[in-house]
Design a protein around this motif. Structure first.
Motif, PDB file in Angstrom:
ATOM      1  N   THR A   1      15.924  36.962 -19.906  1.00  0.00           N
ATOM      2  CA  THR A   1      15.836  35.518 -19.207  1.00  0.00           C
ATOM      3  C   THR A   1      15.143  36.057 -18.726  1.00  0.00           C
ATOM      4  O   THR A   1      14.947  36.371 -17.909  1.00  0.00           O
ATOM      5  N   LEU A   2      14.048  34.460 -19.336  1.00  0.00           N
ATOM      6  CA  LEU A   2      12.350  34.602 -18.730  1.00  0.00           C
ATOM      7  C   LEU A   2      12.522  33.369 -18.154  1.00  0.00           C
ATOM      8  O   LEU A   2      12.946  32.657 -18.940  1.00  0.00           O
ATOM      9  N   GLU A   3      11.612  33.024 -17.143  1.00  0.00           N
ATOM     10  CA  GLU A   3      10.802  31.865 -16.170  1.00  0.00           C
ATOM     11  C   GLU A   3       9.582  31.915 -16.911  1.00  0.00           C
ATOM     12  O   GLU A   3       9.424  32.672 -16.740  1.00  0.00           O
ATOM     13  N   VAL A   4       9.147  30.781 -17.488  1.00  0.00           N
ATOM     14  CA  VAL A   4       7.527  31.087 -18.241  1.00  0.00           C
ATOM     15  C   VAL A   4       7.590  29.806 -17.823  1.00  0.00           C
ATOM     16  O   VAL A   4       7.736  28.503 -17.578  1.00  0.00           O
ATOM     17  N   GLY A   5       5.671  29.531 -17.529  1.00  0.00           N
ATOM     18  CA  GLY A   5       5.099  28.181 -17.404  1.00  0.00           C
ATOM     19  C   GLY A   5       4.027  28.345 -17.431  1.00  0.00           C
ATOM     20  O   GLY A   5       3.525  29.452 -18.074  1.00  0.00           O
ATOM     21  N   PHE A   6       3.398  27.065 -17.687  1.00  0.00           N
ATOM     22  CA  PHE A   6       1.995  27.126 -17.302  1.00  0.00           C
ATOM     23  C   PHE A   6       1.086  26.349 -16.896  1.00  0.00           C
ATOM     24  O   PHE A   6       2.521  24.670 -16.882  1.00  0.00           O
ATOM     25  N   ILE A   7       0.074  25.706 -16.776  1.00  0.00           N
ATOM     26  CA  ILE A   7      -0.869  25.143 -15.689  1.00  0.00           C
ATOM     27  C   ILE A   7      -1.034  23.970 -16.705  1.00  0.00           C
ATOM     28  O   ILE A   7      -2.389  24.715 -17.250  1.00  0.00           O
ATOM     29  N   THR A   8      -1.330  22.904 -16.176  1.00  0.00           N
ATOM     30  CA  THR A   8      -2.340  22.470 -17.380  1.00  0.00           C
ATOM     31  C   THR A   8      -3.325  22.037 -16.655  1.00  0.00           C
ATOM     32  O   THR A   8      -3.964  22.227 -14.960  1.00  0.00           O
ATOM     33  N   THR A   9      -4.746  21.237 -17.053  1.00  0.00           N
ATOM     34  CA  THR A   9      -6.236  21.129 -16.647  1.00  0.00           C
ATOM     35  C   THR A   9      -6.067  20.101 -15.076  1.00  0.00           C
ATOM     36  O   THR A   9      -6.861  20.098 -14.676  1.00  0.00           O
ATOM     37  N   ALA A  10      -5.293  19.098 -14.866  1.00  0.00           N
ATOM     38  CA  ALA A  10      -4.208  18.238 -14.651  1.00  0.00           C
ATOM     39  C   ALA A  10      -3.979  19.067 -12.823  1.00  0.00           C
ATOM     40  O   ALA A  10      -2.933  18.192 -12.515  1.00  0.00           O
ATOM     41  N   ASN A  11      -3.618  20.428 -13.288  1.00  0.00           N
ATOM     42  CA  ASN A  11      -2.989  20.884 -12.436  1.00  0.00           C
ATOM     43  C   ASN A  11      -1.841  20.980 -12.334  1.00  0.00           C
ATOM     44  O   ASN A  11      -0.480  21.020 -11.039  1.00  0.00           O
ATOM     45  N   LYS A  12      -0.902  20.549 -13.489  1.00  0.00           N
ATOM     46  CA  LYS A  12       0.519  20.291 -13.760  1.00  0.00           C
ATOM     47  C   LYS A  12       1.271  21.109 -14.210  1.00  0.00           C
ATOM     48  O   LYS A  12       0.600  21.815 -14.905  1.00  0.00           O
ATOM     49  N   LEU A  13       2.310  21.136 -13.463  1.00  0.00           N
ATOM     50  CA  LEU A  13       2.949  23.051 -13.834  1.00  0.00           C
ATOM     51  C   LEU A  13       3.666  22.423 -14.528  1.00  0.00           C
ATOM     52  O   LEU A  13       4.789  21.967 -14.144  1.00  0.00           O
ATOM     53  N   PHE A  14       3.941  23.144 -16.254  1.00  0.00           N
ATOM     54  CA  PHE A  14       4.879  22.756 -16.788  1.00  0.00           C
ATOM     55  C   PHE A  14       5.980  24.133 -17.047  1.00  0.00           C
ATOM     56  O   PHE A  14       5.381  25.652 -17.412  1.00  0.00           O
TER      57      PHE A  14
END
Length: 179
Positions: A87-100
């Motif tokens: 089980t992993l927590e994954v994410g990315f941050i957009t160029t508008a600094n929004k975390l998904f």
């Protein structure tokens, strides 16, 4: 890597065999006994000549309990992962600094857009692993913390202190952990 004919900076072999299109390096778990608690085993043009000029590569990423693939970016590729264990927590941050961010488990898929800072962390109570796909023969990887704190020559401490809004001593203490 010596032939005269090169495509995208990599040589085209004159004597090609089936072995150039075969890679067995992803079948075994890698050693996660390191500070991050993870290891990436790449199947890209550097280790797998058959992908030269094809615009694809793969990797296996193994995570110890609590292990992390630290925040990083791939300047030349989008990454898609398929969870094979854990089980992993994954994410990315957009160029508008929004975390998904999302928690993903066995059999699930998550995609990280090209060039965006992203991460994975094992949130389970057992080891985890993924198979990653890239739309590049050599995705490039830039680990954010290592880039800023272990560059050669070093990024000036006062530059980082001002950027992170902390004292120089705080930066020096963190830099010392990356030596």
């Amino acid at each position: 890597m010596a032939p005269a004919i090169k495509i995208n900076g990599f040589p085209c072999k004159a004597n090609i065999t089936a072995d150039d299109f075969f890679f067995a390096g992803l079948k075994k778990a890698g050693n996660t006994n390191n500070p991050a608690g993870s290891v990436v085993t790449a199947a890209n043009v550097q280790s797998f000549p058959g992908v030269n000029t094809l615009g694809v590569s793969m990797a296996r990423i193994d995570y110890a309990v609590g292990g992390q693939n630290p925040p990083h970016t791939h300047p030349r590729a989008t990454e898609i992962i398929f969870v094979t264990e854990g089980t992993l927590e994954v994410g990315f941050i957009t160029t508008a600094n929004k975390l998904f961010t999302k928690t993903v488990t066995v059999g699930e898929v998550f995609v990280f857009p090209r060039g965006l800072v992203h991460f994975q962390q094992n949130r389970g109570d057992c080891p985890a692993s993924v198979i990653a796909g890239f739309n590049s023969q050599l995705q490039g990887t830039q680990a954010i913390a290592t880039t800023l704190l272990a560059a050669t020559p070093p990024v000036p401490t006062d530059v980082l202190a001002k950027a992170f809004r902390v004292d120089n001593e705080d930066i020096d203490a963190v830099k010392a952990r990356f030596k």
